[in-house]
Motif scaffolding. Structure first.
Motif, PDB file in Angstrom:
ATOM      1  N   PHE A 251      -9.709   0.171 -16.355  1.00 40.77           N
ATOM      2  CA  PHE A 251      -8.402   0.264 -16.204  1.00 40.77           C
ATOM      3  C   PHE A 251      -7.898   1.849 -16.068  1.00 40.77           C
ATOM      4  O   PHE A 251      -6.890   2.172 -15.352  1.00 40.77           O
ATOM      5  CB  PHE A 251      -7.517  -0.078 -17.504  1.00 40.77           C
ATOM      6  CG  PHE A 251      -7.779  -1.585 -17.305  1.00 40.77           C
ATOM      7  CD1 PHE A 251      -6.696  -2.205 -16.485  1.00 40.77           C
ATOM      8  CD2 PHE A 251      -8.535  -2.117 -18.134  1.00 40.77           C
ATOM      9  CE1 PHE A 251      -6.846  -3.590 -16.415  1.00 40.77           C
ATOM     10  CE2 PHE A 251      -8.851  -3.777 -17.720  1.00 40.77           C
ATOM     11  CZ  PHE A 251      -7.875  -4.434 -16.966  1.00 40.77           C
ATOM     12  N   GLU A 252      -8.767   2.788 -16.015  1.00 37.82           N
ATOM     13  CA  GLU A 252      -8.814   3.998 -15.753  1.00 37.82           C
ATOM     14  C   GLU A 252      -8.844   3.951 -14.148  1.00 37.82           C
ATOM     15  O   GLU A 252      -8.133   4.643 -13.411  1.00 37.82           O
ATOM     16  CB  GLU A 252     -10.138   5.086 -16.079  1.00 37.82           C
ATOM     17  CG  GLU A 252      -9.879   6.457 -15.776  1.00 37.82           C
ATOM     18  CD  GLU A 252     -10.797   7.414 -16.766  1.00 37.82           C
ATOM     19  OE1 GLU A 252     -10.966   7.001 -17.695  1.00 37.82           O
ATOM     20  OE2 GLU A 252     -11.478   8.399 -16.050  1.00 37.82           O
ATOM     21  N   GLY A 253      -9.707   3.046 -13.644  1.00 35.00           N
ATOM     22  CA  GLY A 253      -9.772   2.980 -12.179  1.00 35.00           C
ATOM     23  C   GLY A 253      -8.307   2.201 -11.363  1.00 35.00           C
ATOM     24  O   GLY A 253      -8.083   2.796 -10.767  1.00 35.00           O
ATOM     25  N   LEU A 254      -7.823   1.468 -12.423  1.00 35.47           N
ATOM     26  CA  LEU A 254      -6.561   0.924 -12.027  1.00 35.47           C
ATOM     27  C   LEU A 254      -5.447   2.135 -11.798  1.00 35.47           C
ATOM     28  O   LEU A 254      -4.925   2.371 -10.852  1.00 35.47           O
ATOM     29  CB  LEU A 254      -6.010   0.052 -13.088  1.00 35.47           C
ATOM     30  CG  LEU A 254      -4.611  -0.667 -12.747  1.00 35.47           C
ATOM     31  CD1 LEU A 254      -4.403  -1.160 -11.159  1.00 35.47           C
ATOM     32  CD2 LEU A 254      -4.027  -1.389 -13.761  1.00 35.47           C
ATOM     33  N   THR A 255      -5.517   2.942 -12.881  1.00 29.82           N
ATOM     34  CA  THR A 255      -4.471   4.059 -12.864  1.00 29.82           C
ATOM     35  C   THR A 255      -4.779   5.150 -11.680  1.00 29.82           C
ATOM     36  O   THR A 255      -3.944   5.478 -11.138  1.00 29.82           O
ATOM     37  CB  THR A 255      -4.485   4.710 -14.148  1.00 29.82           C
ATOM     38  OG1 THR A 255      -4.578   3.711 -15.235  1.00 29.82           O
ATOM     39  CG2 THR A 255      -3.412   5.641 -14.629  1.00 29.82           C
ATOM     40  N   LYS A 256      -6.053   5.320 -11.648  1.00 30.19           N
ATOM     41  CA  LYS A 256      -6.187   6.418 -10.484  1.00 30.19           C
ATOM     42  C   LYS A 256      -5.994   5.747  -9.081  1.00 30.19           C
ATOM     43  O   LYS A 256      -5.551   6.242  -8.202  1.00 30.19           O
ATOM     44  CB  LYS A 256      -7.705   6.418 -10.421  1.00 30.19           C
ATOM     45  CG  LYS A 256      -8.358   7.537 -11.696  1.00 30.19           C
ATOM     46  CD  LYS A 256      -9.854   7.627 -11.309  1.00 30.19           C
ATOM     47  CE  LYS A 256     -10.144   8.817 -12.120  1.00 30.19           C
ATOM     48  NZ  LYS A 256     -11.741   8.668 -12.430  1.00 30.19           N
ATOM     49  N   HIS A 257      -6.261   4.216  -8.847  1.00 29.83           N
ATOM     50  CA  HIS A 257      -5.775   3.708  -7.592  1.00 29.83           C
ATOM     51  C   HIS A 257      -4.434   3.828  -7.531  1.00 29.83           C
ATOM     52  O   HIS A 257      -3.885   3.998  -6.358  1.00 29.83           O
ATOM     53  CB  HIS A 257      -6.181   2.086  -7.718  1.00 29.83           C
ATOM     54  CG  HIS A 257      -5.758   1.542  -6.709  1.00 29.83           C
ATOM     55  ND1 HIS A 257      -6.320   1.385  -5.507  1.00 29.83           N
ATOM     56  CD2 HIS A 257      -4.739   0.513  -6.632  1.00 29.83           C
ATOM     57  CE1 HIS A 257      -5.841   0.888  -4.463  1.00 29.83           C
ATOM     58  NE2 HIS A 257      -4.751   0.058  -5.123  1.00 29.83           N
ATOM     59  N   LEU A 258      -3.558   3.385  -8.573  1.00 28.50           N
ATOM     60  CA  LEU A 258      -2.059   3.877  -8.558  1.00 28.50           C
ATOM     61  C   LEU A 258      -1.695   4.998  -7.983  1.00 28.50           C
ATOM     62  O   LEU A 258      -0.758   5.413  -7.210  1.00 28.50           O
ATOM     63  CB  LEU A 258      -1.499   3.393  -9.644  1.00 28.50           C
ATOM     64  CG  LEU A 258      -1.591   1.637 -10.033  1.00 28.50           C
ATOM     65  CD1 LEU A 258      -1.024   1.521 -11.410  1.00 28.50           C
ATOM     66  CD2 LEU A 258      -1.051   0.819  -8.923  1.00 28.50           C
ATOM     67  N   LEU A 259      -2.181   6.157  -8.657  1.00 27.87           N
ATOM     68  CA  LEU A 259      -1.831   7.610  -8.358  1.00 27.87           C
ATOM     69  C   LEU A 259      -2.151   7.841  -6.920  1.00 27.87           C
ATOM     70  O   LEU A 259      -1.762   8.808  -6.085  1.00 27.87           O
ATOM     71  CB  LEU A 259      -2.357   8.316  -9.298  1.00 27.87           C
ATOM     72  CG  LEU A 259      -1.768   8.551 -10.762  1.00 27.87           C
ATOM     73  CD1 LEU A 259      -2.710   9.158 -11.739  1.00 27.87           C
ATOM     74  CD2 LEU A 259      -0.340   9.134 -10.651  1.00 27.87           C
ATOM     75  N   LYS A 260      -3.420   7.537  -6.480  1.00 28.25           N
ATOM     76  CA  LYS A 260      -3.821   7.423  -5.275  1.00 28.25           C
ATOM     77  C   LYS A 260      -3.075   6.872  -4.016  1.00 28.25           C
ATOM     78  O   LYS A 260      -2.489   7.493  -3.155  1.00 28.25           O
ATOM     79  CB  LYS A 260      -5.407   6.954  -5.100  1.00 28.25           C
ATOM     80  CG  LYS A 260      -5.747   7.081  -3.785  1.00 28.25           C
ATOM     81  CD  LYS A 260      -6.251   8.434  -3.078  1.00 28.25           C
ATOM     82  CE  LYS A 260      -6.715   8.598  -1.656  1.00 28.25           C
ATOM     83  NZ  LYS A 260      -6.584   9.750  -1.167  1.00 28.25           N
TER      84      LYS A 260
END
Ligand code: ASP
Length: 583
Positions: A251-260
């Motif tokens: 879910f850190e990955g998800l958040t990073k994906h969204l910010l990206k």
């Protein structure tokens, strides 16, 4: 065919093409011999032109009868504009109209449909469908859609499957009050609307689905604090055979994906902070770490100097506010009044000016020497021009009050920059909190949260000290997600219910379905849920979730557009075998 193109797509590449557009009349400018119409749809605005020389006379007539927000269809030729508008993609062309048809008339709208409208909040909510025609509202809904698509993309790629869970369920205590729905077929019985799909997603893990997500409506009948909605949306997730670390990773990955994907930002690994540290450093379990002003405890320096106000308190703690030495005595008095408002409830604070020449001036000068104050400044890393603000009292209360002040000062100093993103994980929450009112333990997250294995022994001896396998994702001072590793052992789950004050019968009555399921090979599992409305608003640099909901409710939980909630017919009540008090 209503249109060959949208109102946002034509440009010089389409010169001399014959096109048909449909949309709403935004603005009409009548110069007598020439009429311009700004035609609007979701995609943009295109200028239509009708003139005496080039157009049929009747067209001028029709155009003169148009009003704002009429729905029209126009056919004509794309021509180059004489005076261009560089601010819009269609600004270099206009349509020389040959045919004009009114598809629908419109009453004069109660406010102007423009980016800067003259309509107040209440009026715009009542006519939300008109408000949605305005760019700022429409764009937020499109932004929300985009984030939802990116969430689905990321999670589907990671083999999560989206499963819908029921909306008419059984009342289960998750912290808030349930909305209930009477059952006609089962008179006297009620469904509850889910506060979250919590137990269902856990049952799906027992069902072997392994990775679940859903973008789902949840319902909580709470008193509405600012910016809460009684129905809101979660990105709800659960995974089997995972530990806390696995979940934080995904879910850190998800958040990073969204910010990206929405801001093209590359984020570093998210910092982590224990609940204790967050409370000590920021007085808050969802700290905004975009700016400093961290708490510094001063007990050892401030106590024992004859200052009663500090001496007898549990905690003396302060922050150093940059540049605020510029505050006049009056400004400081007003700040004092601010912290003394009932919402904050502080008794007051002691202030210390850090002057440019390195001297100090404080509201407790009688008790503290320059050296004493210099020691405060050193502890707080205060710079020249700062104003140190020190509070004292019961530890938890004082931290909360100082946290409120810290956030207020950050607003005033414009340190909460909307386009700066500072995520962090807060971990190691306490499992339980003592509720003074009901005189019993409450689950800090929810009753299905697993204690840390090394703390399980304390269930019998010292429940207040047990840490949970629970985590929150915090973004810019807002909790945007929270979850936990779950209990999957029937025995431990019953023990937990007992601690929370359920009799074995009550536990069986309310959660029998879950505990029974745990007897059939429940895998270790855990999950998280993101508050989708809030996540979307913060990603867009705002903190007003209502703007990102197509049809939101007001502060009293009302939908003023459809006028809900409302009374229902006596016959409906009869059918449900419900009689109202006093009727
Ligand atoms: N159901 C929880 C909530 O709504 C989240 C979770 O534990 O997954 O807060």
């Amino acid at each position: 065919m209503f249109r060959t193109h949208t109102c946002g797509e034509l440009n010089l590449n389409h010169l001399n093409e014959k096109v048909t557009l449909s949309g709403w009349v935004s603005v009409i400018r009548d110069k007598g011999f020439m009429i311009w119409i700004d035609l609007r749809d979701r995609y943009g605005i295109t200028q239509l032109i009708i003139d005496e020389e080039r157009s049929d006379k009747s067209l001028l007539e029709t155009a003169r009868n148009l009003g704002r927000e009429f729905v029209i269809q126009a056919t004509g030729t794309v021509i180059e504009r004489a005076s261009k508008n560089p601010n819009i993609p269609t600004g270099e062309i206009e349509i020389l109209v040959e045919k004009l048809e009114i598809l629908n008339e419109s009453k004069l709208p109660p406010f102007t449909i423009e980016d800067k409208t003259d309509g107040g909040e209440e009026l715009r909510m009542q006519y939300r469908y008109l408000d949605i025609r305005r760019n700022p509202v429409k764009e937020k809904l499109i932004f929300r859609h985009k984030v939802a698509q990116e969430v689905r993309k990321y999670l589907s790629d990671k083999e999560f499957i989206e499963v819908e869970t029921p909306v008419l369920i059984k009342s289960t205590p998750e912290g808030a009050r349930d909305f209930v729905v009477p059952s006609r077929m089962n008179p006297g019985q009620f469904y509850a609307l889910p506060q979250s799909p919590q137990t269902f997603k856990q049952l799906m893990m027992v069902g072997g689905l392994d990775k679940y997500f859903q973008i789902v409506k949840c319902f909580r009948d709470e008193d509405l604090r600012a910016d809460r909605q009684p129905e809101f949306t979660q990105i709800d997730c659960e995974m089997a055979f995972v530990e806390q670390e696995d979940i934080l990773h995904i879910f850190e990955g998800l958040t990073k994906h969204l910010l990206k994907s929405v801001h093209n930002l590359e984020m570093e690994k998210f910092p982590r902070m224990t609940y204790d540290e967050a409370m000590r450093k920021y007085g808050n379990d969802k700290p905004d770490i975009r700016f400093g002003m961290e708490f510094h405890e001063l007990d050892d320096l401030a106590k024992g100097k004859g200052f009663d106000i500090f001496d007898k308190e549990e905690l003396v703690v302060g922050i150093s506010a940059p540049t605020l030495n510029s505050y006049t005595r009056k400004d400081i008095d007003r700040l004092l009044e601010w912290v003394q408002r009932p919402q904050i409830g502080a008794r007051g604070f002691v202030w210390v000016r850090v002057n440019e020449d390195g001297t100090f001036k404080s509201s407790a000068d009688k008790f503290y020497t320059e050296e004493n104050l210099a020691a405060f400044a050193q502890r707080m890393n205060a710079q020249k021009g700062d104003l140190m603000i020190i509070m004292a009292g019961k530890a938890n209360e004082t931290r909360k009050q100082l946290s409120a002040l810290r956030m207020e000062l950050a607003e005033r100093l414009e340190l909460r920059k909307p386009n700066e993103f500072a995520p962090l994980w807060v971990v190691d929450f306490p499992l339980l909190e003592w509720d003074e009112e009901t005189n019993r333990w409450h689950a800090m997250h929810h009753p299905f949260t697993s204690p840390k294995p090394e703390d399980i022994a304390k269930l019998k001896t010292n429940p207040g000290e047990i840490r949970a396998n629970a985590y929150d994702l915090v973004l810019n001072g807002n909790e945007i997600g929270g979850g936990s590793i779950r209990i999957y052992d029937k025995e431990l789950q019953s023990q937990m219910f007992e601690l929370l004050g359920f009799t074995p019968e009550q536990a069986q009555e309310q959660f029998g379905f879950l505990m029974n399921a745990f007897q059939y090979g429940a895998p270790p599992h855990g999950g998280i849920a993101f508050g989708f409305d809030r996540l979307v608003s913060i990603l867009d640099g705002s903190e007003t979730i209502r703007d990102y909901i197509a049809f939101p409710k007001n502060n009293s939980g009302r939908d003023v557009m459809i006028d809900a909630p409302s009374l229902i017919d006596q016959s409906q009540l009869d059918e449900l075998e419900i009689s109202l008090k006093g009727k």
